[in-house]
Design a protein around this motif. Structure first.
Motif, mmCIF file in Angstrom:
data_model
loop_
_atom_site.group_PDB
_atom_site.id
_atom_site.type_symbol
_atom_site.label_atom_id
_atom_site.label_comp_id
_atom_site.label_asym_id
_atom_site.label_seq_id
_atom_site.Cartn_x
_atom_site.Cartn_y
_atom_site.Cartn_z
ATOM 1 N N CYS A 1 0.381 -1.120 0.118
ATOM 2 C CA CYS A 1 0.270 -0.217 0.299
ATOM 3 C C CYS A 1 1.032 1.448 -0.299
ATOM 4 C CB CYS A 1 -1.083 -0.045 1.383
ATOM 5 S SG CYS A 1 -1.591 1.384 1.048
ATOM 6 N N ILE A 2 0.203 1.806 -0.975
ATOM 7 C CA ILE A 2 1.112 3.328 -0.654
ATOM 8 C C ILE A 2 -0.008 4.793 0.149
ATOM 9 C CG2 ILE A 2 1.829 5.038 -2.143
ATOM 10 C CD1 ILE A 2 3.018 3.080 -4.246
ATOM 11 N N SER A 3 1.111 5.353 0.672
ATOM 12 C CA SER A 3 0.326 6.397 1.090
ATOM 13 C C SER A 3 0.861 7.916 0.998
ATOM 14 C CB SER A 3 -0.594 6.045 2.644
ATOM 15 O OG SER A 3 -0.917 5.401 3.596
ATOM 16 N N SER B 1 -4.833 2.071 -3.905
ATOM 17 C CA SER B 1 -5.591 0.940 -4.083
ATOM 18 C C SER B 1 -4.046 -0.200 -4.135
ATOM 19 C CB SER B 1 -6.649 0.969 -4.846
ATOM 20 O OG SER B 1 -5.383 0.849 -6.490
ATOM 21 N N ASP B 2 -5.132 -1.216 -3.130
ATOM 22 C CA ASP B 2 -3.845 -2.464 -3.837
ATOM 23 C C ASP B 2 -2.940 -2.385 -4.645
ATOM 24 O OD1 ASP B 2 -4.400 -2.198 -0.970
ATOM 25 O OD2 ASP B 2 -5.152 -4.334 -0.985
ATOM 26 N N LYS B 3 -4.008 -2.432 -5.845
ATOM 27 C CA LYS B 3 -3.209 -3.046 -7.474
ATOM 28 C C LYS B 3 -2.572 -1.697 -7.524
ATOM 29 C CE LYS B 3 -5.528 -4.012 -12.084
ATOM 30 N NZ LYS B 3 -7.299 -4.546 -12.600
ATOM 31 N N TRP B 4 -2.967 -0.675 -7.335
ATOM 32 C CA TRP B 4 -2.396 0.369 -7.890
ATOM 33 C C TRP B 4 -0.764 0.370 -7.336
ATOM 34 C CZ3 TRP B 4 0.636 5.149 -6.844
ATOM 35 C CH2 TRP B 4 1.130 5.660 -8.028
ATOM 36 N N SER B 5 -0.814 0.344 -6.554
ATOM 37 C CA SER B 5 -0.253 -0.076 -5.240
ATOM 38 C C SER B 5 0.875 -1.116 -5.674
ATOM 39 C CB SER B 5 -0.032 0.021 -3.639
ATOM 40 O OG SER B 5 -0.854 1.037 -3.024
ATOM 41 N N LYS C 1 5.640 4.307 2.083
ATOM 42 C CA LYS C 1 4.744 2.790 1.395
ATOM 43 C C LYS C 1 5.624 2.095 2.155
ATOM 44 C CE LYS C 1 6.891 4.352 -3.318
ATOM 45 N NZ LYS C 1 8.573 4.264 -4.720
ATOM 46 N N TRP C 2 4.188 0.699 1.935
ATOM 47 C CA TRP C 2 3.805 -0.037 3.196
ATOM 48 C C TRP C 2 4.116 -1.256 2.660
ATOM 49 C CZ3 TRP C 2 2.741 0.720 8.691
ATOM 50 C CH2 TRP C 2 2.699 1.871 8.737
ATOM 51 N N ARG C 3 5.586 -1.928 2.939
ATOM 52 C CA ARG C 3 5.535 -3.198 1.694
ATOM 53 C C ARG C 3 4.470 -4.654 2.421
ATOM 54 N NH1 ARG C 3 8.708 -4.678 -1.153
ATOM 55 N NH2 ARG C 3 10.022 -2.694 -0.805
ATOM 56 N N TYR C 4 4.192 -4.326 3.760
ATOM 57 C CA TYR C 4 3.225 -5.772 4.380
ATOM 58 C C TYR C 4 1.921 -4.200 5.118
ATOM 59 C CZ TYR C 4 7.387 -8.347 3.866
ATOM 60 O OH TYR C 4 8.956 -9.207 4.301
ATOM 61 N N SER C 5 0.640 -4.412 3.796
ATOM 62 C CA SER C 5 -0.017 -3.195 4.305
ATOM 63 C C SER C 5 -1.038 -4.048 5.045
ATOM 64 C CB SER C 5 -0.524 -2.031 3.670
ATOM 65 O OG SER C 5 -1.664 -1.772 3.424
#
Length: 322
Positions: free
Chosen positions: A179-181, A228-232, A270-274
Protein backbone atom coordinates in the motif's frame (compact mmCIF):
# COMPACT_ATOMS: atom_id res chain seq x y z
CA UNK A 1 26.79 -8.76 28.82
CA UNK A 2 23.68 -10.94 28.47
CA UNK A 3 20.31 -9.66 29.70
CA UNK A 4 18.08 -12.41 31.10
CA UNK A 5 14.27 -12.06 30.90
CA UNK A 6 11.29 -14.32 31.59
CA UNK A 7 9.62 -13.61 28.25
CA UNK A 8 10.97 -11.81 25.21
CA UNK A 9 8.56 -10.37 22.64
CA UNK A 10 9.84 -9.39 19.21
CA UNK A 11 7.81 -6.54 17.73
CA UNK A 12 6.18 -3.54 19.43
CA UNK A 13 3.14 -3.35 17.18
CA UNK A 14 -0.43 -3.91 18.33
CA UNK A 15 0.06 -7.65 18.91
CA UNK A 16 3.37 -7.23 20.71
CA UNK A 17 2.02 -4.56 23.06
CA UNK A 18 -1.11 -6.59 23.74
CA UNK A 19 0.96 -9.71 24.44
CA UNK A 20 3.18 -7.77 26.85
CA UNK A 21 0.21 -6.37 28.77
CA UNK A 22 -1.24 -9.86 29.13
CA UNK A 23 2.13 -11.42 30.00
CA UNK A 24 2.75 -8.88 32.77
CA UNK A 25 0.02 -10.64 34.74
CA UNK A 26 2.12 -13.82 34.90
CA UNK A 27 5.77 -12.82 34.42
CA UNK A 28 7.91 -10.41 36.40
CA UNK A 29 10.38 -9.59 33.63
CA UNK A 30 8.85 -9.10 30.17
CA UNK A 31 10.84 -7.33 27.45
CA UNK A 32 9.78 -6.09 24.00
CA UNK A 33 12.40 -5.40 21.35
CA UNK A 34 11.66 -3.76 18.01
CA UNK A 35 13.76 -2.47 15.12
CA UNK A 36 11.59 0.62 14.60
CA UNK A 37 11.81 4.06 16.17
CA UNK A 38 8.31 4.01 17.68
CA UNK A 39 5.96 1.43 19.12
CA UNK A 40 2.52 0.86 17.64
CA UNK A 41 3.38 -0.77 14.32
CA UNK A 42 0.59 -0.04 11.84
CA UNK A 43 -1.33 2.23 14.22
CA UNK A 44 1.14 4.90 13.32
CA UNK A 45 0.89 8.65 13.09
CA UNK A 46 3.54 10.81 11.50
CA UNK A 47 4.35 14.35 12.58
CA UNK A 48 5.72 16.63 9.88
CA UNK A 49 6.22 20.28 10.77
CA UNK A 50 2.93 21.35 12.41
CA UNK A 51 0.92 18.47 10.95
CA UNK A 52 -0.02 15.11 12.41
CA UNK A 53 -1.10 12.45 9.90
CA UNK A 54 -2.95 9.25 10.84
CA UNK A 55 -1.59 7.18 7.97
CA UNK A 56 -1.57 3.68 9.43
CA UNK A 57 -4.56 1.54 10.41
CA UNK A 58 -7.26 4.20 10.07
CA UNK A 59 -9.85 3.35 12.71
CA UNK A 60 -11.36 0.84 15.13
CA UNK A 61 -14.50 -0.97 14.01
CA UNK A 62 -16.79 -1.54 16.99
CA UNK A 63 -19.22 -3.58 14.88
CA UNK A 64 -16.65 -6.28 14.07
CA UNK A 65 -16.84 -9.69 15.74
CA UNK A 66 -13.32 -9.25 17.10
CA UNK A 67 -14.25 -6.04 18.91
CA UNK A 68 -16.31 -7.89 21.50
CA UNK A 69 -13.71 -10.63 22.09
CA UNK A 70 -11.84 -8.63 24.73
CA UNK A 71 -10.81 -5.56 22.78
CA UNK A 72 -13.91 -3.64 23.85
CA UNK A 73 -12.81 -3.92 27.50
CA UNK A 74 -9.45 -2.42 26.58
CA UNK A 75 -11.03 0.44 24.63
CA UNK A 76 -13.52 1.28 27.38
CA UNK A 77 -10.60 2.20 29.66
CA UNK A 78 -9.22 4.76 27.21
CA UNK A 79 -10.62 8.27 27.51
CA UNK A 80 -9.41 9.60 24.16
CA UNK A 81 -11.52 7.47 21.83
CA UNK A 82 -14.01 9.45 19.77
CA UNK A 83 -16.75 8.50 17.27
CA UNK A 84 -15.61 8.53 13.68
CA UNK A 85 -17.81 8.84 10.61
CA UNK A 86 -16.97 6.88 7.48
CA UNK A 87 -18.60 7.97 4.24
CA UNK A 88 -18.41 6.08 0.96
CA UNK A 89 -20.17 6.10 -2.36
CA UNK A 90 -22.51 3.42 -0.99
CA UNK A 91 -23.34 4.28 2.61
CA UNK A 92 -22.38 6.10 5.78
CA UNK A 93 -21.08 4.06 8.70
CA UNK A 94 -20.87 5.54 12.19
CA UNK A 95 -19.86 2.32 13.96
CA UNK A 96 -16.16 3.13 14.04
CA UNK A 97 -13.89 4.87 16.54
CA UNK A 98 -10.82 7.06 16.23
CA UNK A 99 -8.17 7.67 18.87
CA UNK A 100 -7.61 11.36 19.56
CA UNK A 101 -5.29 13.11 18.78
CA UNK A 102 -3.70 10.26 16.80
CA UNK A 103 -3.96 6.50 16.47
CA UNK A 104 -0.50 5.88 17.90
CA UNK A 105 -1.73 7.16 21.27
CA UNK A 106 -3.98 4.07 21.59
CA UNK A 107 -1.44 2.44 23.94
CA UNK A 108 0.06 5.60 25.47
CA UNK A 109 -1.61 5.01 28.82
CA UNK A 110 0.17 1.65 29.13
CA UNK A 111 3.62 2.31 27.66
CA UNK A 112 5.17 3.37 30.96
CA UNK A 113 4.22 -0.04 32.38
CA UNK A 114 6.15 -1.91 29.68
CA UNK A 115 9.84 -2.51 29.11
CA UNK A 116 10.49 -1.70 25.43
CA UNK A 117 13.78 -1.42 23.56
CA UNK A 118 13.24 0.29 20.20
CA UNK A 119 15.86 0.52 17.43
CA UNK A 120 16.92 -3.04 18.23
CA UNK A 121 16.91 -5.45 15.30
CA UNK A 122 17.10 -9.20 15.92
CA UNK A 123 19.82 -10.88 13.86
CA UNK A 124 19.68 -14.45 15.14
CA UNK A 125 17.60 -16.61 17.46
CA UNK A 126 19.55 -19.58 18.78
CA UNK A 127 17.80 -22.40 20.67
CA UNK A 128 19.80 -23.77 23.56
CA UNK A 129 18.69 -26.66 25.79
CA UNK A 130 16.50 -24.69 28.21
CA UNK A 131 16.47 -21.18 26.78
CA UNK A 132 16.80 -18.98 23.72
CA UNK A 133 19.70 -16.69 22.95
CA UNK A 134 18.77 -13.64 20.89
CA UNK A 135 21.52 -11.65 19.18
CA UNK A 136 20.80 -8.10 18.00
CA UNK A 137 22.42 -5.63 15.63
CA UNK A 138 23.44 -3.25 18.42
CA UNK A 139 25.56 -5.94 20.07
CA UNK A 140 22.94 -6.76 22.68
CA UNK A 141 22.38 -10.41 23.60
CA UNK A 142 19.26 -11.55 25.41
CA UNK A 143 18.45 -14.83 27.12
CA UNK A 144 14.86 -15.99 27.59
CA UNK A 145 13.04 -19.27 28.21
CA UNK A 146 10.06 -18.15 26.15
CA UNK A 147 9.74 -16.08 22.98
CA UNK A 148 6.79 -14.53 21.13
CA UNK A 149 7.38 -13.17 17.63
CA UNK A 150 4.87 -10.56 16.39
CA UNK A 151 6.54 -9.37 13.19
CA UNK A 152 4.82 -9.63 9.77
CA UNK A 153 4.59 -13.25 8.59
CA UNK A 154 7.58 -13.16 6.15
CA UNK A 155 9.84 -11.63 8.81
CA UNK A 156 8.55 -14.04 11.46
CA UNK A 157 9.28 -17.00 9.19
CA UNK A 158 12.82 -15.77 8.64
CA UNK A 159 13.42 -15.33 12.37
CA UNK A 160 12.18 -18.77 13.48
CA UNK A 161 13.17 -20.90 10.48
CA UNK A 162 16.08 -22.49 12.37
CA UNK A 163 14.38 -22.94 15.74
CA UNK A 164 10.88 -24.05 14.70
CA UNK A 165 10.84 -24.99 10.99
CA UNK A 166 7.68 -27.06 11.49
CA UNK A 167 5.64 -23.86 11.91
CA UNK A 168 6.72 -22.45 8.54
CA UNK A 169 4.26 -24.53 6.51
CA UNK A 170 1.46 -22.45 8.01
CA UNK A 171 3.20 -19.10 8.37
CA UNK A 172 4.28 -19.07 4.73
CA UNK A 173 0.62 -19.23 3.66
CA UNK A 174 -0.12 -15.75 5.00
CA UNK A 175 -0.18 -12.99 2.38
CA UNK A 176 -0.09 -9.20 2.50
CA UNK A 177 -0.89 -6.47 0.02
CA UNK A 178 1.36 -3.48 -0.55
CA UNK A 179 0.00 0.00 0.00
CA UNK A 180 1.13 3.53 -0.76
CA UNK A 181 0.00 6.54 1.27
CA UNK A 182 0.53 10.18 0.39
CA UNK A 183 0.36 12.80 3.14
CA UNK A 184 -0.48 16.40 2.27
CA UNK A 185 -0.45 19.40 4.60
CA UNK A 186 -2.28 22.61 3.64
CA UNK A 187 -1.93 26.17 4.88
CA UNK A 188 -5.71 26.58 4.96
CA UNK A 189 -8.85 24.55 5.57
CA UNK A 190 -11.38 23.49 2.94
CA UNK A 191 -15.09 22.81 2.84
CA UNK A 192 -14.74 19.04 2.99
CA UNK A 193 -16.42 16.60 5.41
CA UNK A 194 -14.29 16.23 8.53
CA UNK A 195 -12.87 12.86 9.53
CA UNK A 196 -14.50 11.05 6.63
CA UNK A 197 -13.50 8.48 4.07
CA UNK A 198 -14.40 8.58 0.40
CA UNK A 199 -13.96 5.31 -1.43
CA UNK A 200 -13.07 5.87 -5.03
CA UNK A 201 -10.90 4.32 -7.68
CA UNK A 202 -10.14 7.47 -9.65
CA UNK A 203 -6.46 7.46 -10.52
CA UNK A 204 -5.82 4.57 -8.16
CA UNK A 205 -7.03 6.41 -5.05
CA UNK A 206 -9.17 4.22 -2.81
CA UNK A 207 -9.72 6.52 0.17
CA UNK A 208 -9.13 10.00 1.54
CA UNK A 209 -8.95 11.10 5.15
CA UNK A 210 -9.35 14.86 5.58
CA UNK A 211 -8.75 16.47 8.97
CA UNK A 212 -9.23 20.11 9.83
CA UNK A 213 -6.67 21.46 12.33
CA UNK A 214 -8.26 24.88 12.71
CA UNK A 215 -7.43 26.78 15.86
CA UNK A 216 -7.14 30.41 16.87
CA UNK A 217 -3.48 30.19 15.86
CA UNK A 218 -3.75 28.53 12.45
CA UNK A 219 -6.11 27.26 9.76
CA UNK A 220 -4.08 24.25 8.71
CA UNK A 221 -5.60 21.02 7.43
CA UNK A 222 -4.26 17.67 6.29
CA UNK A 223 -5.16 14.93 3.86
CA UNK A 224 -4.08 11.29 3.89
CA UNK A 225 -4.46 9.64 0.49
CA UNK A 226 -4.47 5.86 0.33
CA UNK A 227 -3.84 4.20 -2.98
CA UNK A 228 -5.59 0.94 -3.86
CA UNK A 229 -3.79 -2.37 -3.40
CA UNK A 230 -3.77 -2.96 -7.15
CA UNK A 231 -2.40 0.49 -7.98
CA UNK A 232 0.21 0.24 -5.22
CA UNK A 233 1.40 -3.13 -6.46
CA UNK A 234 1.98 -1.91 -10.01
CA UNK A 235 3.49 1.46 -9.02
CA UNK A 236 5.47 0.51 -5.91
CA UNK A 237 8.78 1.27 -7.63
CA UNK A 238 7.77 4.76 -8.75
CA UNK A 239 9.71 7.54 -7.08
CA UNK A 240 8.05 9.30 -4.17
CA UNK A 241 7.94 12.57 -6.11
CA UNK A 242 6.19 10.89 -9.06
CA UNK A 243 3.56 9.40 -6.75
CA UNK A 244 3.00 12.69 -4.91
CA UNK A 245 2.62 14.63 -8.18
CA UNK A 246 0.16 12.03 -9.48
CA UNK A 247 -1.98 12.39 -6.35
CA UNK A 248 -1.84 16.19 -6.42
CA UNK A 249 -3.08 16.16 -10.00
CA UNK A 250 -5.99 13.83 -9.20
CA UNK A 251 -7.01 15.66 -6.02
CA UNK A 252 -6.94 19.14 -7.54
CA UNK A 253 -9.22 17.93 -10.35
CA UNK A 254 -11.61 16.03 -8.08
CA UNK A 255 -11.96 18.89 -5.58
CA UNK A 256 -11.77 22.24 -7.33
CA UNK A 257 -11.44 24.05 -4.01
CA UNK A 258 -8.05 22.42 -3.33
CA UNK A 259 -5.23 24.36 -4.97
CA UNK A 260 -1.70 23.08 -5.43
CA UNK A 261 -0.19 26.30 -4.07
CA UNK A 262 -1.93 25.65 -0.73
CA UNK A 263 0.19 22.52 -0.21
CA UNK A 264 3.00 23.26 2.24
CA UNK A 265 3.98 19.72 3.26
CA UNK A 266 4.20 16.44 1.32
CA UNK A 267 5.30 12.93 2.20
CA UNK A 268 4.99 9.49 0.61
CA UNK A 269 5.01 6.29 2.66
CA UNK A 270 5.24 2.80 1.16
CA UNK A 271 3.87 -0.11 3.19
CA UNK A 272 5.43 -3.38 2.07
CA UNK A 273 3.24 -5.37 4.47
CA UNK A 274 -0.05 -3.50 4.61
CA UNK A 275 -3.43 -5.22 4.57
CA UNK A 276 -3.59 -8.95 5.32
CA UNK A 277 -5.10 -10.65 2.27
CA UNK A 278 -4.73 -14.21 3.54
CA UNK A 279 -4.46 -15.13 7.22
CA UNK A 280 -3.29 -18.38 8.76
CA UNK A 281 -5.53 -21.42 8.26
CA UNK A 282 -7.95 -21.93 11.15
CA UNK A 283 -6.22 -25.21 12.07
CA UNK A 284 -2.76 -23.65 12.26
CA UNK A 285 -1.04 -23.59 15.64
CA UNK A 286 0.34 -20.25 16.81
CA UNK A 287 2.48 -21.86 19.51
CA UNK A 288 5.12 -24.56 19.71
CA UNK A 289 4.64 -25.61 23.33
CA UNK A 290 7.64 -27.93 23.36
CA UNK A 291 9.90 -25.05 22.39
CA UNK A 292 8.12 -22.30 24.35
CA UNK A 293 7.65 -20.30 21.17
CA UNK A 294 4.61 -18.37 19.96
CA UNK A 295 3.67 -16.11 17.06
CA UNK A 296 1.04 -13.38 16.86
CA UNK A 297 -0.15 -10.67 14.52
CA UNK A 298 -3.05 -9.55 12.37
CA UNK A 299 -2.07 -12.34 9.97
CA UNK A 300 -2.92 -15.01 12.58
CA UNK A 301 -6.54 -14.04 13.40
CA UNK A 302 -7.59 -11.36 10.92
CA UNK A 303 -6.63 -8.01 9.37
CA UNK A 304 -8.06 -5.49 11.86
CA UNK A 305 -6.67 -3.65 14.87
CA UNK A 306 -9.05 -5.68 17.02
CA UNK A 307 -7.74 -8.97 15.57
CA UNK A 308 -4.13 -7.95 16.14
CA UNK A 309 -4.87 -7.02 19.75
CA UNK A 310 -6.72 -10.28 20.43
CA UNK A 311 -3.92 -12.34 18.86
CA UNK A 312 -1.42 -10.92 21.34
CA UNK A 313 -3.54 -11.92 24.32
CA UNK A 314 -4.33 -15.31 22.83
CA UNK A 315 -0.73 -16.35 22.18
CA UNK A 316 0.24 -15.63 25.80
CA UNK A 317 -2.68 -17.70 27.07
CA UNK A 318 -1.80 -20.57 24.76
CA UNK A 319 1.90 -20.56 25.52
CA UNK A 320 1.02 -20.71 29.23
CA UNK A 321 -1.87 -23.15 28.62
CA UNK A 322 -4.32 -20.91 30.47
Amino acid sequence: MIDVVDLLIIGSGISGLSAALEAKKYFKNVLIIDKGYHSGGRICSKKINSFCFNHGAPYINKSSKSFNLGFSNFINKIDKVVPFKVSSNKKTDDSVLLVNPNMRSLFNKHLNKLNINQKTKVLHIIKQVNYYQIKCDNGKIYKSKKIIVTAPAPQTADLIKDVSPEMLKYINRANFSQCISVLLGFNQSFDLPLNSFFYDEIGGICSLLYENHNSKYSKNSSLVIRMSDKWSQFHFNMTNDEIINHCLSIISKKFNIIKINNVVSTYCHKWRYSQVTKRLPSNASIVNKEKNLGVAGDWTLGPTIEDAYNSGKLVVQKILEI
